[in-house]
Design an enzyme around this catalytic site. Structure first.
Site, mmCIF file in Angstrom:
data_model
loop_
_atom_site.group_PDB
_atom_site.id
_atom_site.type_symbol
_atom_site.label_atom_id
_atom_site.label_comp_id
_atom_site.label_asym_id
_atom_site.label_seq_id
_atom_site.Cartn_x
_atom_site.Cartn_y
_atom_site.Cartn_z
ATOM 1 N N GLU A 78 -0.594 -9.650 0.730
ATOM 2 C CA GLU A 78 -1.957 -9.956 0.843
ATOM 3 C C GLU A 78 -3.016 -10.177 -0.326
ATOM 4 O OE1 GLU A 78 -2.386 -6.338 3.537
ATOM 5 O OE2 GLU A 78 -3.099 -7.713 4.770
ATOM 6 N N GLU A 97 4.676 -4.319 7.616
ATOM 7 C CA GLU A 97 3.852 -3.488 8.310
ATOM 8 C C GLU A 97 4.257 -3.126 9.815
ATOM 9 O OE1 GLU A 97 2.877 -5.534 6.360
ATOM 10 O OE2 GLU A 97 1.250 -5.062 5.437
ATOM 11 N N ALA A 123 0.851 -1.077 0.037
ATOM 12 C CA ALA A 123 -0.007 0.050 -0.101
ATOM 13 C C ALA A 123 0.943 1.260 -0.109
ATOM 14 C CB ALA A 123 -0.855 0.082 1.041
ATOM 15 N N GLY A 170 0.443 -5.146 1.403
ATOM 16 C CA GLY A 170 -0.811 -5.619 0.731
ATOM 17 C C GLY A 170 -0.641 -6.217 -0.723
HETATM 18 N N1 T1G Z 1 4.485 3.677 -0.136
HETATM 19 C C1 T1G Z 1 4.998 4.861 -0.923
HETATM 20 N N2 T1G Z 1 5.995 5.056 -1.277
HETATM 21 C C2 T1G Z 1 6.892 4.072 -1.355
HETATM 22 C C3 T1G Z 1 6.603 2.929 -0.823
HETATM 23 C C4 T1G Z 1 5.243 2.670 -0.126
HETATM 24 N N3 T1G Z 1 5.018 1.502 0.152
HETATM 25 N N4 T1G Z 1 7.808 2.020 -0.924
HETATM 26 C C5 T1G Z 1 8.522 2.782 -1.280
HETATM 27 N N5 T1G Z 1 8.172 3.901 -1.703
HETATM 28 C C6 T1G Z 1 8.750 4.981 -2.346
HETATM 29 C C7 T1G Z 1 10.009 5.475 -1.409
HETATM 30 O O1 T1G Z 1 9.561 6.429 -0.460
HETATM 31 C C8 T1G Z 1 11.050 6.134 -2.526
HETATM 32 O O2 T1G Z 1 10.460 7.497 -2.837
HETATM 33 C C9 T1G Z 1 10.810 5.492 -3.685
HETATM 34 O O3 T1G Z 1 9.633 4.423 -3.640
HETATM 35 C C10 T1G Z 1 12.016 4.056 -3.832
HETATM 36 O O4 T1G Z 1 11.826 3.616 -2.410
HETATM 37 C C11 T1G Z 1 -2.360 -2.625 3.069
HETATM 38 C C12 T1G Z 1 -1.031 -1.504 5.199
HETATM 39 C C13 T1G Z 1 9.963 -1.312 -1.982
HETATM 40 C C14 T1G Z 1 11.846 -2.663 -0.983
HETATM 41 O O5 T1G Z 1 6.270 -0.886 4.024
HETATM 42 O O6 T1G Z 1 10.551 -1.367 1.735
HETATM 43 O O7 T1G Z 1 0.990 -2.400 2.539
HETATM 44 O O8 T1G Z 1 12.538 8.727 -2.769
HETATM 45 O O9 T1G Z 1 14.368 4.131 -1.964
HETATM 46 O O10 T1G Z 1 15.540 0.749 -2.032
HETATM 47 O O11 T1G Z 1 -1.942 -4.310 4.769
HETATM 48 O O12 T1G Z 1 10.724 1.010 -0.785
HETATM 49 O O13 T1G Z 1 11.867 8.034 -4.673
HETATM 50 O O14 T1G Z 1 10.601 9.891 -3.561
HETATM 51 O O15 T1G Z 1 13.279 2.422 -0.556
HETATM 52 O O16 T1G Z 1 14.284 -0.107 -4.177
HETATM 53 C C15 T1G Z 1 3.856 -2.085 3.162
HETATM 54 C C16 T1G Z 1 8.478 0.196 2.092
HETATM 55 C C17 T1G Z 1 2.950 -0.815 3.307
HETATM 56 C C18 T1G Z 1 7.306 -1.144 1.734
HETATM 57 C C19 T1G Z 1 11.970 -0.768 -2.588
HETATM 58 N N6 T1G Z 1 5.042 -1.712 2.363
HETATM 59 N N7 T1G Z 1 9.152 0.144 0.917
HETATM 60 O O17 T1G Z 1 13.358 -0.219 -2.178
HETATM 61 O O18 T1G Z 1 13.667 1.914 -3.023
HETATM 62 S S1 T1G Z 1 1.867 -0.816 4.415
HETATM 63 C C20 T1G Z 1 6.189 -1.299 2.744
HETATM 64 C C21 T1G Z 1 10.415 -0.585 1.012
HETATM 65 C C22 T1G Z 1 0.569 -2.106 3.545
HETATM 66 C C23 T1G Z 1 -1.384 -3.413 3.813
HETATM 67 C C24 T1G Z 1 -0.453 -2.359 4.756
HETATM 68 C C25 T1G Z 1 11.426 -0.433 -0.254
HETATM 69 C C26 T1G Z 1 11.085 -1.324 -1.527
HETATM 70 P P1 T1G Z 1 11.219 8.379 -3.565
HETATM 71 P P2 T1G Z 1 13.500 2.941 -1.977
HETATM 72 P P3 T1G Z 1 14.286 0.432 -2.571
#
Ligand code: T1G
Length: 691
Positions: free
Chosen positions: A104, A124, A60, A101
């Site tokens: 999921e 999460e 998400a 998500g």
């Molecule tokens: N949401 C919004 N922006 C995200 C994002 C996310 N989930 N993941 C990455 N970005 C943006 C980040 O801010 C950066 O932005 C760019 O993408 C590159 O990220 C419903 C509630 C996926 C392994 O916690 O672990 O799903 O700097 O530098 O090293 O139950 O990003 O370009 O402006 O980290 O290649 C759960 C978090 C959400 C994943 C990629 N998901 N992200 O790593 O790139 S909650 C996360 C990561 C959820 C459900 C629940 C990593 C990555 P900018 P990056 P990377």
């Protein structure tokens, strides 16, 4: 953001929302009708989800969590509900990361295929959340409850092969994951496998009657709710519901728990840390800079720090040459490298071959001339300006014109060091934190002449070393240590006023630090503190001779078996601080000599206020002086470099949480009660530090 393409009676739906295919409200609003149309289309027998941009999806969109959804908002929950209702066969074709998500969504599918090297994870919990789109209800129906809890509590990046073994995936392929999914669709012959129709799986040997005990044990295994465990306890509640309630009720319970967490302070703080870390490299002009490629690194000084920095280069795949003239030191350094890599192999983190390759990539020499072809050299010698200037003058004479020169100094003036060379635009600070090959924080310190190319090079090398790099201006102590001096000053002052060190440390540990200031002194070395106090008596030192007495007694901390605390090798392996009343008596005696009034009755809350507000005030001053770019940068320094509890967001986030004005008023009170050292930063008079 969504494209779909038919291949015979199979519809392939592609998530395409660069950079990570985040399942934003906007993407879900597009995806839902596409899923519903596929369900209605009689020509479609199976639906495959896949991702573009080399990733299934990062989950998400974390940006959306601060947007209050309206009844019209479509989220990944709505898409998953449509899949759940669907009668077609749904297959997830995963390449790259499938997180949160996205994981999921794959669990709502009937089958899951992934390429080798893909990873599935529920991150999460690191955001103070729980999977909120059915993950807590479906995963325990695919693997047992214990396994499911571990995956959601610890947030490992589960490799595809392991996920296959666990039964989470049906197939792992080397490539062509969509083609493999199509073949699987044919083989499935339309047989659906809704996890919602299964019961949660109890761990082997656990009978239903034992569930309450298992759940109570699980709650005991995670931190208390007020100490960073808030989401963990809610996760256990959600998984318990997966066992005790029908699927629909469990889903409703999960949603309620998620909605409570998404508004909680710990989650807001952790999401702040998530974005603050990803904002660090947004530095004016840096995007246009020409960062140098560092094909070869150099280090001057083969001591603990220098060797740790050499390991950082080796771990980043950059061959490195270390200049160390003392043979015994070279031997010690080689032992440190060998031992570290042997440990990694033993822990299964590295193969023997990879460890060998990295170890071999570190070469030692006594000759500066061997650094001639280095693109970046990091100096890590004794913390003396004369010694460092001599090193930089020698380096300037031997390295190639394009080479960057960095100093690992923790307090000295970058400009003064740069002045020893003819390339001051290519000189900067790269302040690694001990142990250099373990700590993720790296302060990149710009001198007045440092070019953006040099800063870009340092940030690029930091990224390849998997460091969290923060830009700092050139001032004593940069960001972290400058603030630390005010923090430890308050701790020392309270100890001089009669509050025992163990009480101060206990208060700061209850706030969430892994250790208190006195245990930290003992870990980093009292001789180091003494050296800094000599250099800057106006900062961080106490008013008594306690520090001097400790040095005279050679009580340097853990490394000598005694410092502010005692250490016993039979207690916690000699690392467990043991209260030492003789030190409390020493404080009392020296305080009396110095005529310091005693105020021993300080509450834990006041201890925390004095130490943490000192941090906040120093941080605000660094922002006013332009040493730190943003409040979030300071938060990252303290979360990654000093163990500030991430669920409180860092010192500047915490200031906004309690109200910057409240901090300001407390500091004004401190100034009246405690003295002029409490000069409140003007920035704290504004409503929010995080403008
Ligand atoms: N949401 C919004 N922006 C995200 C994002 C996310 N989930 N993941 C990455 N970005 C943006 C980040 O801010 C950066 O932005 C760019 O993408 C590159 O990220 C419903 C509630 C996926 C392994 O916690 O672990 O799903 O700097 O530098 O090293 O139950 O990003 O370009 O402006 O980290 O290649 C759960 C978090 C959400 C994943 C990629 N998901 N992200 O790593 O790139 S909650 C996360 C990561 C959820 C459900 C629940 C990593 C990555 P900018 P990056 P990377």
């Amino acid at each position: 953001m969504i494209s779909s393409k038919d291949s015979n009676d199979i519809r392939v739906i592609t998530l395409d929302n660069p950079p990570v295919n985040a399942l934003s409200f906007a993407l879900c609003a597009e995806l839902l009708p596409v899923v519903e149309a596929a369900e209605k289309d009689d020509a479609v027998k199976a639906v495959i989800f896949t991702g573009a941009n080399g990733i299934f999806s990062g989950g998400a969109d974390v940006n959306d969590f601060t947007t209050e959804p309206t009844p019209e908002t479509k989220t990944i929950r709505d898409v998953i509900a449509a899949v759940e209702r669907g009668t077609k066969v749904f297959i997830a074709a995963i390449d790259g990361n499938a997180l949160g998500g996205a994981f999921e969504l794959s669990l709502a599918c009937d089958y899951r295929v992934a390429t080798r090297g893909s990873r599935l994870s529920f991150p999460e919990i690191q955001l103070g959340l729980i999977p909120g789109a059915g993950g807590t209800q479906r995963l325990p129906r695919l693997v047992d409850v214990q396994e499911a809890l571990q995956v959601m509590l610890k947030a490992p990046r589960v490799p595809a092969e392991e996920a296959l073994t666990k039964g989470i995936l049906d197939e792992v392929v080397d490539g062509g994951v969509v083609e493999a999914a199509k073949a699987l669709a044919q083989r499935s012959e339309g047989v659906k496998r809704r996890l919602s129709e299964r019961r949660a799986i109890l761990p082997k040997g656990v009978v239903p009657q034992a569930l309450p005990f298992v759940v109570s044990q699980a709650h005991k295994m995670v931190p208390p709710e007020e100490s960073g465990g808030f989401a963990a306890h809610k996760l256990i509640d959600a998984v318990e519901a997966a066992v005790t309630l029908p699927f629909a009720y469990g889903l409703a319970r999960e949603s309620r728990l998620f909605d409570e967490l998404v508004r909680s302070k710990p989650s807001l703080a952790l999401r702040h840390v998530f974005f603050a870390e990803r904002t660090l490299n947004k530095i004016p002009g840096l995007a246009q800079a020409q960062a140098r490629t560092v094909a070869k690194g150099g280090v001057v000084g083969g001591g603990t720090m220098g060797t740790g920095i050499a390991i950082c280069f080796a771990d980043a795949g950059i061959p490195v040459t270390v200049v160390e003239p003392i043979d015994e030191q070279v031997e010690r350094a080689k032992q440190m490298i060998f031992g570290m890599y042997a440990h990694q192999v033993q822990r299964g983190r590295l193969t023997q071959e990879e460890a060998w390759k990295r170890g071999q990539s570190v070469e030692f020499t006594a000759e500066y001339g061997e650094l001639a072809d280095c693109d970046l050299v990091v100096e890590a010698v004794f913390e003396s300006m004369d010694v460092k200037r001599d090193v930089f003058a020698k380096l300037d004479a031997v390295v190639k014109p394009s080479a960057m020169l960095a100093t690992n100094t923790s307090t000295l003036d970058i400009d003064e060091i740069a002045a020893a060379t003819k390339r001051s635009s290519q000189v900067l600070g790269m302040h690694f934190f001990a142990p250099a090959n373990i700590m993720k924080l790296l302060e990149v310190v710009r001198g007045s002449a440092t070019s953006l190319d040099a800063i870009g090079t340092a940030f690029a090398v930091g990224k390849s070393m998997r460091k969290v790099s923060v830009l700092s201006g050139n001032a004593f102590g940069f960001i972290g240590n400058r603030m630390l001096l005010d923090y430890v000053r308050e701790a020392l002052y309270m100890a001089e006023e009669g509050l025992p060190p163990y009480r101060i440390d206990a208060a700061m540990k209850s706030f969430g630090f892994p250790m208190g200031p006195f245990a930290m002194f003992d870990l980093s070395g009292i001789d180091v503190a003494w050296h800094i106090a000599q250099a800057r008596p106006d900062l961080g030192a106490g008013r008594t001779k306690v520090l001097q007495r400790l040095v005279e007694m050679k009580r340097f901390g853990q490394k000598t078996g005694a410092g502010y605390y005692r250490y016993d090798k039979n207690v916690g392996g000699g690392r467990e601080p043991i209260r030492d009343e003789t030190i409390e008596a020493l404080f009392a005696q020296e305080a009396q000599s110095a005529g310091i009034a005693q105020h021993p009755n300080v509450s834990d809350e006041e201890v925390v206020r004095r130490c943490v507000y000192a941090l906040i005030n120093a941080g605000a001053a660094l922002l006013e002086e332009g040493i730190a770019l943003r409040p979030g940068d300071i938060d990252i320094v303290w979360v990654y470099g000093y163990g500030f509890p991430p669920y409180r967001g860092g010192p500047m986030w915490y200031a906004d949480d309690i109200g910057a004005k409240n901090v300001y008023e407390s500091i004004v009170r401190f100034r009246k009660e405690l003295g002029d050292r409490w000069e409140p930063a003007k920035l704290l008079q504004q409503e929010l530090v995080h403008a």
